[in-house]
Scaffold this motif. Structure first.
Motif, mmCIF file in Angstrom:
data_model
loop_
_atom_site.group_PDB
_atom_site.id
_atom_site.type_symbol
_atom_site.label_atom_id
_atom_site.label_comp_id
_atom_site.label_asym_id
_atom_site.label_seq_id
_atom_site.Cartn_x
_atom_site.Cartn_y
_atom_site.Cartn_z
ATOM 1 N N SER A 111 0.919 -1.307 -0.039
ATOM 2 C CA SER A 111 -0.017 0.082 -0.121
ATOM 3 C C SER A 111 0.843 1.210 0.080
ATOM 4 O O SER A 111 2.094 1.054 0.218
ATOM 5 C CB SER A 111 -0.896 0.080 1.285
ATOM 6 N N GLY A 112 0.251 2.406 -0.043
ATOM 7 C CA GLY A 112 0.926 3.518 -0.074
ATOM 8 C C GLY A 112 1.505 3.909 1.146
ATOM 9 O O GLY A 112 2.743 4.520 1.530
ATOM 10 N N SER A 113 0.547 3.545 2.405
ATOM 11 C CA SER A 113 0.997 3.812 3.674
ATOM 12 C C SER A 113 2.514 3.054 4.028
ATOM 13 O O SER A 113 3.251 3.369 4.619
ATOM 14 C CB SER A 113 -0.092 3.075 4.800
ATOM 15 N N TYR A 145 -0.138 14.593 3.266
ATOM 16 C CA TYR A 145 -0.765 13.243 3.590
ATOM 17 C C TYR A 145 0.218 12.078 3.022
ATOM 18 O O TYR A 145 0.467 12.241 1.894
ATOM 19 C CB TYR A 145 -1.997 13.037 2.812
ATOM 20 N N HIS A 146 0.585 11.239 4.059
ATOM 21 C CA HIS A 146 1.556 10.270 3.615
ATOM 22 C C HIS A 146 0.805 8.856 4.011
ATOM 23 O O HIS A 146 1.714 7.979 4.732
ATOM 24 C CB HIS A 146 2.803 10.336 4.191
ATOM 25 N N GLY A 147 -0.329 8.634 4.126
ATOM 26 C CA GLY A 147 -0.963 7.678 4.252
ATOM 27 C C GLY A 147 -1.222 7.419 5.801
ATOM 28 O O GLY A 147 -1.097 8.482 6.786
ATOM 29 N N GLU A 218 4.936 14.980 -1.181
ATOM 30 C CA GLU A 218 4.350 14.968 -2.269
ATOM 31 C C GLU A 218 4.614 15.866 -3.387
ATOM 32 O O GLU A 218 4.417 17.173 -3.102
ATOM 33 C CB GLU A 218 2.667 14.856 -1.936
ATOM 34 N N SER A 223 -4.109 14.667 -1.210
ATOM 35 C CA SER A 223 -5.239 14.404 -0.478
ATOM 36 C C SER A 223 -5.776 15.737 0.215
ATOM 37 O O SER A 223 -6.875 15.619 0.573
ATOM 38 C CB SER A 223 -5.032 13.366 0.523
ATOM 39 N N ASP A 251 7.020 11.354 -2.383
ATOM 40 C CA ASP A 251 5.759 10.580 -2.176
ATOM 41 C C ASP A 251 5.075 10.500 -3.511
ATOM 42 O O ASP A 251 4.036 11.454 -3.703
ATOM 43 C CB ASP A 251 4.913 10.904 -0.946
ATOM 44 N N VAL A 253 2.702 8.406 -4.680
ATOM 45 C CA VAL A 253 1.612 7.392 -4.337
ATOM 46 C C VAL A 253 0.389 7.713 -5.335
ATOM 47 O O VAL A 253 -0.371 7.208 -6.270
ATOM 48 C CB VAL A 253 1.038 7.286 -3.164
ATOM 49 N N ILE A 254 0.158 9.298 -5.637
ATOM 50 C CA ILE A 254 -1.012 9.853 -6.387
ATOM 51 C C ILE A 254 -0.281 9.987 -7.880
ATOM 52 O O ILE A 254 -0.985 9.890 -8.820
ATOM 53 C CB ILE A 254 -1.752 11.117 -5.575
ATOM 54 N N LYS A 280 -0.992 2.233 -5.531
ATOM 55 C CA LYS A 280 -2.321 2.862 -6.398
ATOM 56 C C LYS A 280 -1.928 2.255 -7.921
ATOM 57 O O LYS A 280 -2.444 1.290 -8.153
ATOM 58 C CB LYS A 280 -2.706 4.153 -6.458
HETATM 59 C C1 LIG Z 1 0.557 10.689 -1.224
HETATM 60 C C2 LIG Z 1 0.026 9.647 -0.533
HETATM 61 N N1 LIG Z 1 0.941 8.791 0.222
HETATM 62 C C3 LIG Z 1 0.347 7.625 0.692
HETATM 63 C C4 LIG Z 1 -0.762 7.323 0.715
HETATM 64 C C5 LIG Z 1 -1.575 6.096 1.429
HETATM 65 O O1 LIG Z 1 -1.674 5.173 0.391
HETATM 66 P P1 LIG Z 1 -2.753 3.831 0.983
HETATM 67 O O2 LIG Z 1 -4.062 4.446 1.269
HETATM 68 O O3 LIG Z 1 -2.581 3.018 -0.311
HETATM 69 O O4 LIG Z 1 -1.940 3.419 2.185
HETATM 70 C C6 LIG Z 1 -1.726 8.185 -0.020
HETATM 71 C C7 LIG Z 1 -3.343 7.727 -0.261
HETATM 72 O O5 LIG Z 1 -4.093 8.405 -0.651
HETATM 73 C C8 LIG Z 1 -1.311 9.133 -0.815
HETATM 74 O O6 LIG Z 1 -2.084 10.100 -1.591
#
Ligand SMILES: Cc1ncc(COP(=O)(O)O)c(C=O)c1O
Length: 438
Positions: A111-113, A145-147, A218, A223, A251, A253-254, A280
């Motif tokens: 996952s992103g987290s 936002y980093h999860g 990010e 988010s 980061d 993830v998005i 994602k």
């Molecule tokens: C920049 C960023 N990092 C981490 C995450 C966390 O990802 P996850 O929900 O897959 O754990 C998100 C989720 O939206 C995100 O936008």
């Protein structure tokens, strides 16, 4: 549909949801294909947010489903501790080839987290391996936002996400966020605000560079409502990190996998970070998977000990899961064959015009965009923050459009297969809804 068959909604505690409200009037998705979802009442919705920024290639992709099915039959699971399977190496090679520079080494998670927490641990262990174990501090940013795992929440700059849990990882300092009132309604990247990157230098001056492990951002804060970095801002962060031996972590993830019309934001902005976190779009959202990319020098720094020694005491039961790898490989094939990153680039101007067509619409106080991502910021209802945007979400839902809201901001990020007619429909529906809101 099982809800009609008397299935209870009671037992599932939904994440980031007002559970009691939701269960009184649920919104259940029962089917998805292309850019559309169908709900349990038979309504069809355009997916204006690619699920949660996940489904770049759209929904119901048979190629991915078939690859997953085949993998389940051939090799349903294998651990990755002192063992492996071929597909994870193939995925690592192919996805590393998409990365800029020498971000060639991949650590898989789910996952992103997890990818953020993995990056934090790699950064700490990297410095330690070089005799700089005192570098334990992380510099993050307001509105980040980093999860939701403990490391990511400690980096978080969103108050509701951190106030209950936020102080767990010590030594995190937050730079100011990059939204400036004078940049309202900027089309694309704002011209002003690069000087906000000097906050990093101020932390260097305050804490000493030798205590700082990494600066984590990010590239576009997603988010919190799509904050596009001012021109020169990320470049300046890179310079300060270089000067002081601080790792720069993006980061993505998005922003990863084509969202900006380039493979990664690092490509789009032309800045090479030391570590990139992803999730994602890696599997088009189909199977949970995350991946952390590190530059060669970081990987090499771990490889100096005895050959039989484990180099990093970190990993997940499902790291590099064969089924997730199959989904990842099939997703990458689609991205490549359909040229989806270029497709996003080709649509970006049309998208931008659509976003900014809402300029004088009732309740709108700012519009932001880059690539195929956008934010429509609404004037909050007096004394009722988030209510207006949530009402917009509900009305869009009733009118066949799925949007995502965060605070009083509508965040949009459609699948990269979206057509211009869908874009027209997305902004047309939102305009109609906003005009009708209190
Ligand atoms: C920049 C960023 N990092 C981490 C995450 C966390 O990802 P996850 O929900 O897959 O754990 C998100 C989720 O939206 C995100 O936008």
């Amino acid at each position: 549909m099982s809800i009609a068959a008397g299935n209870s909604l009671e037992h599932h505690w939904l994440p980031f949801t007002s559970n009691r409200d939701f269960k009184a009037d649920p919104r259940l998705m029962v089917k998805a294909e292309g850019v559309y979802y169908w709900n349990h009442k038979g309504g069809r919705l355009i997916d204006g947010s690619a699920g949660l920024f996940c489904s770049a290639a759209g929904h119901g992709r048979k190629e991915i489903a078939e690859a997953v099915y085949k993998s389940m039959l051939e090799l349903d699971y294998t651990p990755h501790f002192q063992l492996a399977h071929p597909a994870s190496f193939e995925l690592a090679r192919k996805v590393a080839a998409l990365m800029p520079g020498d971000l060639d080494y991949v650590f898989f998670c789910n996952s992103g987290s997890e990818s953020i927490d993995t990056a934090i641990k790699i950064a700490l262990a990297y410095h330690r391996s070089r005799g700089e174990g005192q570098r334990q501090r992380f510099i993050s940013r307001e509105r980040a936002y980093h999860g939701v795992n403990i490391g990511g929440v400690s980096l978080s700059g969103m108050v509701r996400n951190r106030e209950t849990f936020g102080a767990v990882m010590p030594g995190v300092a937050h730079m100011r966020h990059t939204w400036l009132p004078e940049n309202r309604y900027t089309m694309g990247q704002p011209e002003t605000g690069a000087e906000l990157a000097e906050d990093l230098q101020r932390f260097v001056d305050l804490y000493g560079a030798s205590t700082i492990a990494a600066c984590v951002v990010e590239p576009i804060a997603g988010s919190t409502g799509v904050l596009v970095p001012p021109k020169g801002y990320l470049e300046r962060l890179r310079q300060i990190c270089d000067k002081h031996g601080i790792l720069l972590i993006f980061d993505e993830v998005i922003t990863g996998f084509g969202r900006l019309g380039a493979g990664f934001a690092a490509d789009y902005f032309g800045i090479l970070p030391d570590i990139i976190t992803t999730a994602k779009g890696l599997t088009n959202g189909t199977i949970p998977m995350g991946a952390v990319f590190v530059r060669k020098g970081i990987y090499d720094a771990f490889m100096g000990g005895p050959d039989e020694a484990i180099e990093l005491f970190h990993g997940y039961t499902y790291s590099g899961h064969p089924v997730a790898c199959a989904a990842g490989l099939a997703s990458l094939d689609i991205y490549k064959e359909e040229g989806l990153f270029d497709r996003a680039k080709g649509l970006a101007d049309y998208w931008m015009d659509g976003v900014h067509s809402l300029k004088d619409t009732r309740n709108v106080i700012d519009l932001r965009n880059l690539g195929l991502i956008a934010a429509i910021e609404l004037e909050p209802l007096a004394g009722r923050p988030t209510k207006r945007a949530f009402e917009a979400f509900l009305r869009c839902y009733d009118k066949g459009l799925l949007i995502r809201t965060t605070g009083d901001i509508i965040a949009l990020s459609p699948p990269l297969i979206v057509e211009k007619s869908h874009i027209d429909q997305i902004f047309g529906t939102i305009a109609e809804v906003l005009r009708g809101l209190d």
